[in-house]
Design a protein around this motif. Structure first.
Motif, short mmCIF file in Angstrom:
data_model
loop_
_atom_site.label_atom_id
_atom_site.label_comp_id
_atom_site.label_asym_id
_atom_site.label_seq_id
_atom_site.Cartn_x
_atom_site.Cartn_y
_atom_site.Cartn_z
N TYR A 1 0.83 -1.21 0.00
CA TYR A 1 0.00 0.00 0.00
C TYR A 1 0.87 1.25 0.00
CZ TYR A 1 -2.89 3.57 2.39
OH TYR A 1 -3.53 4.74 2.77
N CYS A 2 1.94 1.23 0.78
CA CYS A 2 2.76 2.43 0.90
C CYS A 2 4.04 2.35 0.06
CB CYS A 2 3.11 2.72 2.35
SG CYS A 2 4.13 1.46 3.15
N ASN A 3 4.14 1.27 -0.73
CA ASN A 3 5.30 1.10 -1.61
C ASN A 3 6.61 1.15 -0.82
OD1 ASN A 3 6.43 0.64 -4.16
ND2 ASN A 3 6.88 2.81 -4.44
N ARG A 4 6.62 0.47 0.32
CA ARG A 4 7.81 0.43 1.16
C ARG A 4 8.16 -1.03 1.45
NH1 ARG A 4 9.21 5.15 4.11
NH2 ARG A 4 10.78 3.80 5.07
N ALA A 5 8.96 -1.62 0.57
CA ALA A 5 9.35 -3.01 0.75
C ALA A 5 10.15 -3.20 2.03
CB ALA A 5 10.17 -3.49 -0.45
N ASP A 6 10.82 -2.13 2.51
CA ASP A 6 11.64 -2.25 3.71
C ASP A 6 10.83 -2.48 4.97
OD1 ASP A 6 10.62 0.32 3.42
OD2 ASP A 6 12.39 1.32 4.24
N VAL A 7 9.51 -2.31 4.89
CA VAL A 7 8.65 -2.61 6.04
C VAL A 7 8.80 -4.08 6.44
CG1 VAL A 7 6.23 -2.94 6.72
CG2 VAL A 7 6.98 -0.76 5.73
N MET A 8 8.98 -4.95 5.44
CA MET A 8 9.05 -6.38 5.74
C MET A 8 10.37 -6.77 6.39
SD MET A 8 6.10 -7.16 4.90
CE MET A 8 6.17 -8.93 5.20
N THR A 9 11.43 -6.06 6.07
CA THR A 9 12.73 -6.37 6.66
C THR A 9 13.01 -5.56 7.91
OG1 THR A 9 13.77 -4.78 5.16
CG2 THR A 9 13.72 -7.08 4.46
N ASN A 10 12.33 -4.42 8.03
CA ASN A 10 12.49 -3.55 9.20
C ASN A 10 11.12 -3.13 9.71
OD1 ASN A 10 13.43 -1.83 11.16
ND2 ASN A 10 13.97 -0.18 9.75
N PRO A 11 10.36 -4.08 10.27
CA PRO A 11 9.00 -3.77 10.70
C PRO A 11 8.90 -2.72 11.79
CG PRO A 11 9.65 -5.98 11.40
CD PRO A 11 10.70 -5.50 10.47
N ASP A 12 10.02 -2.39 12.46
CA ASP A 12 9.97 -1.33 13.47
C ASP A 12 9.62 0.03 12.86
OD1 ASP A 12 10.45 -2.81 15.78
OD2 ASP A 12 12.63 -2.70 15.55
N LEU A 13 9.72 0.14 11.54
CA LEU A 13 9.30 1.37 10.86
C LEU A 13 7.83 1.68 11.16
CD1 LEU A 13 10.96 0.86 7.36
CD2 LEU A 13 11.49 2.70 8.97
N VAL A 14 7.05 0.63 11.38
CA VAL A 14 5.62 0.81 11.65
C VAL A 14 5.39 1.42 13.03
CG1 VAL A 14 3.39 -0.37 11.82
CG2 VAL A 14 5.03 -1.07 10.08
N ALA A 15 6.35 1.27 13.90
CA ALA A 15 6.23 1.85 15.24
C ALA A 15 6.83 3.24 15.31
CB ALA A 15 6.93 0.95 16.27
N THR A 16 7.47 3.68 14.22
CA THR A 16 8.14 4.99 14.25
C THR A 16 7.70 5.84 13.06
OG1 THR A 16 10.06 3.95 13.14
CG2 THR A 16 10.14 4.15 15.53
N GLU A 17 8.46 5.79 11.99
CA GLU A 17 8.23 6.65 10.82
C GLU A 17 6.84 6.50 10.21
OE1 GLU A 17 9.97 7.07 6.25
OE2 GLU A 17 11.13 6.01 7.77
N LEU A 18 6.31 5.27 10.21
CA LEU A 18 5.06 4.99 9.51
C LEU A 18 3.92 4.65 10.45
CD1 LEU A 18 6.53 2.82 6.60
CD2 LEU A 18 6.01 5.26 6.57
N ALA A 19 4.02 5.08 11.69
CA ALA A 19 3.00 4.73 12.68
C ALA A 19 1.61 5.22 12.29
CB ALA A 19 3.38 5.28 14.05
N PHE A 20 1.52 6.46 11.83
CA PHE A 20 0.22 7.02 11.49
C PHE A 20 -0.22 6.59 10.09
CE2 PHE A 20 1.71 9.61 14.96
CZ PHE A 20 0.58 9.73 15.75
N GLU A 21 0.74 6.37 9.20
CA GLU A 21 0.39 5.87 7.87
C GLU A 21 -0.24 4.47 7.97
OE1 GLU A 21 3.02 9.23 7.06
OE2 GLU A 21 2.98 7.64 8.56
N SER A 22 0.28 3.65 8.90
CA SER A 22 -0.30 2.32 9.06
C SER A 22 -1.74 2.40 9.56
CB SER A 22 0.55 1.48 10.01
OG SER A 22 0.50 1.97 11.34
N ALA A 23 -2.02 3.41 10.39
CA ALA A 23 -3.39 3.59 10.88
C ALA A 23 -4.30 4.09 9.76
CB ALA A 23 -3.41 4.58 12.05
#
Length: 393
Positions: free
Chosen positions: A131-153
């Motif tokens: 959805y966000c065109n960020r393949a690195d989410v799968m290798t660095n899922p902590d991005l969802v708790a930081t940089e992309l926290a609100f985008e994931s919501a």
């Protein structure tokens, strides 16, 4: 750190404190209407304990494990083996579901709940990364708790069609309906009501910055959904620039058939003029051929009628789908990307077997200057639209 990450992103003082200034700046950054912003931040504030917790707390004692996850810890002896071991707990509780592997795989911990609305499970992380065109989410899922926290919501709101509920207004019925979708029940309903109504009052107060409709984001966007910006409707025959008039951007067979008024307001018209000046006029001058506009402005009613994304920049007059007869669309997309100011250029559904004008070019640009310079290709895989980086032809 997620609130500070948000504040850095939206250009306010990154002090980790939430207040009307951060709220208004976030609503403007994500292009959320007051109602949508109030619902979104009201729910995420409650879920994160006031924007403090962006990663799942799995530090349970044996009693807690038996009470909350009794299915996975059927006896005291089993629970005692896992108590106060968050990683082991996650790997057991989330094993063999939501796309995760078995307990030994470590997927439960790797893809545990993160973000403003607790994205959980490998399948959900994968869907979000696309959805966000960020393949690195799968290798660095902590991005969802930081940089992309609100985008994931926002991904959750989009996928669960919550923006339409937000558009029903800030009232008890809408808050209840959204709470049930977010929480699965009504836990914390009074706090959610209080926060949502408070934020709406702050966003609607005299002097609060006006915000407009959402930007399309196959990439994270996310760019986010919104109601139409303020401003009166205008003459649909008006000339925007030398070669383009407003009617070209508002025509729609669906609107005609369903008798939908697709007239934009003055803010949208200024956005469309910007699209013409920054993209379409340069294209017209360079190639010396008429530009055919397939889709321009889509008001909320038309966008809903055609099944458009609630985050589409078409809704804000910031995007256009176009082509030039006889010119291969990959060549057109590449020229625009190399020579024009833009937010997104997407080569959509091009198939060389169907000829040069297969598919079309989607281009967008914002007047804010916060243009992401995204170059993407939209293709269909297994019946779903997938956005890939670059232009693939």
């Amino acid at each position: 750190m997620s609130l500070q990450s948000l504040q850095q992103k939206i250009g306010v003082k990154a002090d980790g404190g939430w207040g009307p200034g951060t709220l208004r700046a976030a609503a403007a950054y994500y292009k959320l209407s007051p109602a949508r912003a109030a619902h979104f931040f009201g729910q995420t504030s409650h879920e994160t304990g006031g924007f403090k917790a962006f990663s799942e707390n799995l530090n349970y004692g044996a009693k807690g494990l038996r009470g909350i996850f009794g299915k996975y810890f059927p006896t005291d002896s089993v629970a005692l083996q896992y108590e106060r071991k968050p990683e082991k707990i996650a790997n057991r509780v989330y094993a063999n579901r939501m796309g995760n592997g078995n307990e030994a795989s470590g997927d439960g911990w790797k893809y545990r709940g993160r973000g403003a609305l607790q994205l959980t499970g490998r399948d959900n992380y994968l869907a979000f990364s696309k959805y966000c065109n960020r393949a690195d989410v799968m290798t660095n899922p902590d991005l969802v708790a930081t940089e992309l926290a609100f985008e994931s919501a926002m991904f959750f709101f989009e996928r669960n069609k919550l923006w339409a509920l937000c558009d029903q207004g800030v009232n008890d019925n809408a808050i209840l309906a959204i709470t049930k979708k977010v929480n699965g029940g009504t836990h914390g309903l009074e706090d959610r009501k209080s926060k949502t109504k408070t934020y709406y009052a702050q966003l609607s107060a005299p002097g609060a910055a006006a915000v407009s409709a959402p930007a399309k984001a196959p990439a994270a966007a996310p760019a986010a959904p919104a109601a139409p910006a303020a401003g009166p409707k205008i003459n649909s025959e008006m000339q925007l620039t030398e070669h383009f008039n407003l009617k070209e951007f508002t025509k729609s067979e669906t609107a005609i058939r369903k008798r939908i008024d697709n007239t934009p307001n003055s803010v949208h018209a200024e956005n469309l003029k910007n699209v013409c000046e920054k993209i379409l006029e340069p294209v017209r001058r360079h190639f010396g051929k008429p530009v055919r506009i397939n889709s321009g402005y889509r008001g909320p009613a038309l966008n809903a009628a055609v099944g458009g994304s609630g985050k589409s920049q078409h809704c804000n007059g910031e995007a256009v789908d176009f082509e030039i007869d006889g010119l291969p669309n990959p060549d057109l997309a590449k020229w625009v990307a190399e020579n024009c100011e833009f937010d997104q250029i997407i080569l959509e559904f091009y198939d060389p077997k169907e000829g040069p004008n297969s598919g079309w070019v989607h281009a967008s640009v914002t007047r804010s200057g916060n243009n992401r310079k995204q170059k993407l290709t939209a293709v269909t895989e297994k019946g779903k639209t997938v956005y890939k980086p670059g232009f693939i032809s």
